[in-house]
Scaffold this motif. Structure first.
Motif, PDB file in Angstrom:
ATOM      1  N   VAL A   1      39.491  32.041  26.697  1.00 15.69           N
ATOM      2  CA  VAL A   1      40.011  31.281  27.627  1.00 15.69           C
ATOM      3  C   VAL A   1      40.253  31.957  28.896  1.00 15.69           C
ATOM      4  O   VAL A   1      40.463  33.144  29.073  1.00 15.69           O
ATOM      5  N   ASP A   2      39.521  31.109  30.258  1.00 14.66           N
ATOM      6  CA  ASP A   2      39.339  31.908  31.198  1.00 14.66           C
ATOM      7  C   ASP A   2      39.975  30.868  32.649  1.00 14.66           C
ATOM      8  O   ASP A   2      40.670  29.780  32.170  1.00 14.66           O
TER       9      ASP A   2
ATOM     10  N   ARG B   1      56.705  34.390  43.301  1.00 14.20           N
ATOM     11  CA  ARG B   1      56.241  35.395  42.538  1.00 14.20           C
ATOM     12  C   ARG B   1      56.545  35.387  41.056  1.00 14.20           C
ATOM     13  O   ARG B   1      57.643  34.793  40.718  1.00 14.20           O
ATOM     14  N   TYR B   2      55.535  35.794  40.054  1.00 11.32           N
ATOM     15  CA  TYR B   2      55.301  35.806  38.998  1.00 11.32           C
ATOM     16  C   TYR B   2      55.169  36.841  38.033  1.00 11.32           C
ATOM     17  O   TYR B   2      54.410  37.770  38.661  1.00 11.32           O
ATOM     18  N   LEU B   3      55.836  37.343  37.082  1.00 16.74           N
ATOM     19  CA  LEU B   3      55.230  38.125  35.880  1.00 16.74           C
ATOM     20  C   LEU B   3      54.970  37.272  34.719  1.00 16.74           C
ATOM     21  O   LEU B   3      55.516  36.509  34.316  1.00 16.74           O
ATOM     22  N   VAL B   4      53.487  37.793  34.357  1.00 16.53           N
ATOM     23  CA  VAL B   4      52.916  37.115  33.139  1.00 16.53           C
ATOM     24  C   VAL B   4      52.815  38.004  32.085  1.00 16.53           C
ATOM     25  O   VAL B   4      52.335  39.329  32.398  1.00 16.53           O
ATOM     26  N   ALA B   5      53.126  37.732  30.723  1.00 17.33           N
ATOM     27  CA  ALA B   5      52.872  38.863  29.750  1.00 17.33           C
ATOM     28  C   ALA B   5      51.726  38.587  28.938  1.00 17.33           C
ATOM     29  O   ALA B   5      51.736  37.517  28.031  1.00 17.33           O
ATOM     30  N   PRO B   6      50.401  39.152  29.266  1.00 21.96           N
ATOM     31  CA  PRO B   6      49.325  38.598  28.483  1.00 21.96           C
ATOM     32  C   PRO B   6      49.375  38.955  27.110  1.00 21.96           C
ATOM     33  O   PRO B   6      48.693  38.338  26.280  1.00 21.96           O
TER      34      PRO B   6
ATOM     35  N   VAL C   1      50.218  40.736  20.837  1.00 19.55           N
ATOM     36  CA  VAL C   1      48.973  41.566  20.607  1.00 19.55           C
ATOM     37  C   VAL C   1      49.164  42.754  20.828  1.00 19.55           C
ATOM     38  O   VAL C   1      49.616  43.504  21.710  1.00 19.55           O
ATOM     39  N   MET C   2      49.272  43.498  19.610  1.00 16.70           N
ATOM     40  CA  MET C   2      49.517  44.983  19.529  1.00 16.70           C
ATOM     41  C   MET C   2      48.282  45.747  19.534  1.00 16.70           C
ATOM     42  O   MET C   2      47.350  45.257  18.675  1.00 16.70           O
TER      43      MET C   2
ATOM     44  N   TYR D   1      46.562  33.677  37.307  1.00 18.47           N
ATOM     45  CA  TYR D   1      46.505  35.080  37.028  1.00 18.47           C
ATOM     46  C   TYR D   1      45.360  35.491  36.482  1.00 18.47           C
ATOM     47  O   TYR D   1      44.952  36.674  36.688  1.00 18.47           O
ATOM     48  N   LEU D   2      44.714  34.572  35.453  1.00 21.86           N
ATOM     49  CA  LEU D   2      43.725  34.636  34.910  1.00 21.86           C
ATOM     50  C   LEU D   2      42.161  35.072  36.304  1.00 21.86           C
ATOM     51  O   LEU D   2      41.335  35.714  36.100  1.00 21.86           O
ATOM     52  N   LYS D   3      42.342  34.178  37.227  1.00 21.26           N
ATOM     53  CA  LYS D   3      41.415  34.239  38.211  1.00 21.26           C
ATOM     54  C   LYS D   3      41.590  35.686  39.022  1.00 21.26           C
ATOM     55  O   LYS D   3      40.536  36.568  39.409  1.00 21.26           O
ATOM     56  N   ARG D   4      42.884  36.377  38.947  1.00 14.97           N
ATOM     57  CA  ARG D   4      42.904  37.535  39.855  1.00 14.97           C
ATOM     58  C   ARG D   4      42.876  38.839  38.821  1.00 14.97           C
ATOM     59  O   ARG D   4      42.343  39.938  39.025  1.00 14.97           O
ATOM     60  N   TRP D   5      43.103  38.644  37.506  1.00  9.69           N
ATOM     61  CA  TRP D   5      42.972  39.735  36.628  1.00  9.69           C
ATOM     62  C   TRP D   5      42.256  39.655  35.153  1.00  9.69           C
ATOM     63  O   TRP D   5      42.407  40.357  34.385  1.00  9.69           O
ATOM     64  N   LYS D   6      41.520  38.771  35.129  1.00  4.31           N
ATOM     65  CA  LYS D   6      40.633  38.352  34.008  1.00  4.31           C
ATOM     66  C   LYS D   6      39.875  39.729  33.381  1.00  4.31           C
ATOM     67  O   LYS D   6      39.795  40.066  32.312  1.00  4.31           O
ATOM     68  N   PHE D   7      39.412  40.342  34.546  1.00  5.97           N
ATOM     69  CA  PHE D   7      38.730  41.776  34.244  1.00  5.97           C
ATOM     70  C   PHE D   7      39.344  42.549  33.478  1.00  5.97           C
ATOM     71  O   PHE D   7      38.929  43.369  32.465  1.00  5.97           O
ATOM     72  N   GLU D   8      40.966  42.745  33.746  1.00  5.08           N
ATOM     73  CA  GLU D   8      42.034  43.562  32.999  1.00  5.08           C
ATOM     74  C   GLU D   8      42.388  42.992  31.688  1.00  5.08           C
ATOM     75  O   GLU D   8      42.542  43.589  30.769  1.00  5.08           O
ATOM     76  N   VAL D   9      42.827  41.803  31.802  1.00  5.74           N
ATOM     77  CA  VAL D   9      43.736  41.235  30.785  1.00  5.74           C
ATOM     78  C   VAL D   9      42.787  39.759  29.921  1.00  5.74           C
ATOM     79  O   VAL D   9      43.376  39.428  28.830  1.00  5.74           O
ATOM     80  N   GLY D  10      41.478  39.557  30.267  1.00  4.49           N
ATOM     81  CA  GLY D  10      40.832  38.556  29.532  1.00  4.49           C
ATOM     82  C   GLY D  10      40.699  38.774  28.107  1.00  4.49           C
ATOM     83  O   GLY D  10      40.906  37.914  27.469  1.00  4.49           O
TER      84      GLY D  10
END
Length: 155
Positions: free
Chosen positions: A131-132, A67-72, A9-10, A116-125
């Motif tokens: 999908v949440d 620990r994880y890194l996710v690429a939204p 997603v650009m 990840y979505l529970k923690r950062w949906k406001f930023e990356v949703g």
């Protein structure tokens, strides 16, 4: 390669790209100063072609003791570089923590994506197309190929 496996997603439009750039620069500057916003770090990874350090702000997720890194935004340049290098650094202020990365298979992603979505949906949703964190495992598994996830271990 399927569409999901190449999903990226650009930012579209000059305003979106400018806002994303401003946001990334702001978070990176604060993180470099030692202020973590909700677990933010600066990811440093060697470029797969240049061999030079490349940096970008990321959200470090701790889930079930790992620990994880996710690429939204999908298969971004940092994802491609991390796949090639297998190692990198997480930086916060003057502290740099070296790590090894292992990419998760799609079958292991639903629980991590949910956390990840529970923690950062406001930023990356916006990158998850509706999908949440309340999505079923089947729905999270369906979208998993488009969202690279890396488990980190000390180097």
């Amino acid at each position: 390669m399927s569409d999901a496996a190449s999903r990226y997603v650009m930012p579209t439009g000059r305003i979106s790209a400018a806002l994303l750039g401003l946001s990334n620069r702001t978070v990176a500057a604060l993180t470099r100063a030692g202020l973590s916003l909700w677990g933010s770090r600066v990811l440093a990874v060697r470029g797969r072609k240049s061999g030079e350090w490349r940096t970008t702000p990321v959200n470090l997720l701790t889930h079930d003791g790992q620990r994880y890194l996710v690429a939204p935004r999908g298969h971004t340049q940092w994802v491609r570089n991390l796949r090639a290098a297998g190692t990198g650094e997480l930086r916060l202020g003057r502290r740099a923590e070296a790590f090894r990365a292992a990419e998760l298979p799609d079958a292991e992603k639903p629980a991590v994506l949910r956390a990840y979505l529970k923690r950062w949906k406001f930023e990356v949703g916006v990158f998850f197309d509706g999908v949440d964190a309340d999505a079923s495992d089947a729905e999270l598994l369906r979208i998993a190929p488009g969202y690279p996830v890396f488990r980190l271990a000390p180097n």
